[in-house]
Design a protein around this motif. Sequence first.
Motif, mmCIF file in Angstrom:
data_model
loop_
_atom_site.group_PDB
_atom_site.id
_atom_site.type_symbol
_atom_site.label_atom_id
_atom_site.label_comp_id
_atom_site.label_asym_id
_atom_site.label_seq_id
_atom_site.Cartn_x
_atom_site.Cartn_y
_atom_site.Cartn_z
ATOM 1 N N ILE A 22 0.871 -2.918 2.103
ATOM 2 C CA ILE A 22 -0.291 -2.950 2.996
ATOM 3 C C ILE A 22 -1.092 -1.660 2.850
ATOM 4 N N ARG A 23 -0.400 -0.535 2.870
ATOM 5 C CA ARG A 23 -1.058 0.767 2.752
ATOM 6 C C ARG A 23 -1.819 0.867 1.421
ATOM 7 N N SER A 24 -1.192 0.486 0.333
ATOM 8 C CA SER A 24 -1.835 0.630 -0.982
ATOM 9 C C SER A 24 -3.035 -0.308 -1.128
ATOM 10 N N GLN A 25 -2.919 -1.530 -0.622
ATOM 11 C CA GLN A 25 -4.049 -2.457 -0.689
ATOM 12 C C GLN A 25 -5.202 -1.963 0.201
ATOM 13 N N ARG A 26 -4.877 -1.407 1.364
ATOM 14 C CA ARG A 26 -5.910 -0.855 2.245
ATOM 15 C C ARG A 26 -6.656 0.263 1.529
ATOM 16 N N GLU A 27 -5.907 1.183 0.931
ATOM 17 C CA GLU A 27 -6.525 2.309 0.225
ATOM 18 C C GLU A 27 -7.392 1.827 -0.931
ATOM 19 N N LYS A 28 -6.947 0.804 -1.621
ATOM 20 C CA LYS A 28 -7.699 0.274 -2.761
ATOM 21 C C LYS A 28 -9.057 -0.272 -2.333
ATOM 22 N N HIS A 29 -9.121 -0.923 -1.182
ATOM 23 C CA HIS A 29 -10.336 -1.625 -0.760
ATOM 24 C C HIS A 29 -11.187 -0.874 0.259
ATOM 25 N N LEU A 30 -10.680 0.198 0.832
ATOM 26 C CA LEU A 30 -11.388 0.881 1.916
ATOM 27 C C LEU A 30 -12.781 1.359 1.518
ATOM 28 N N ALA A 31 -12.912 1.974 0.360
ATOM 29 C CA ALA A 31 -14.204 2.545 -0.040
ATOM 30 C C ALA A 31 -15.295 1.483 -0.173
#
Length: 131
Positions: A22-31
């Motif tokens: 969840i954390r890695s997918q969030r970081e990938k898409h946040l920008a």
Amino acid sequence: MSLPNLDDKQLAWVAKDAAGYIRSQREKHLAAAVPLTTEQRGQVSRFFRRATLDSVRVRALQNEKVPNPSFYNDLYEMGFAEGSLPDFSKMAAITLVDVVLFHQEMTANVLFHELVHVVQYELLGLARFAE
């Protein structure tokens, strides 16, 4: 469909890997995610706190699907049957803490549903949500 019984150590491992995913997918898409529009906020503002609506970011995915977690293969080896785990690529939308990714049209109903998950993350935190 029966699911395997996991011991406490296995459950802790799954929860830790789920939180990492969840954390890695969030970081990938946040920008690439953007705040809710005035129209979107208006559709759901009577149901959610302003702070929640201010914090959430959304992204409509174009020609991209959120992949299933890599640890699914380990779960299959532990006895989970194919098809017994959620297929992220087939979900209308996915909430990653405060980032909501849409595979399909961003309707008010789906937005409402995903905002409920945002509130769950707010109340539980990532680790407890992943459990």
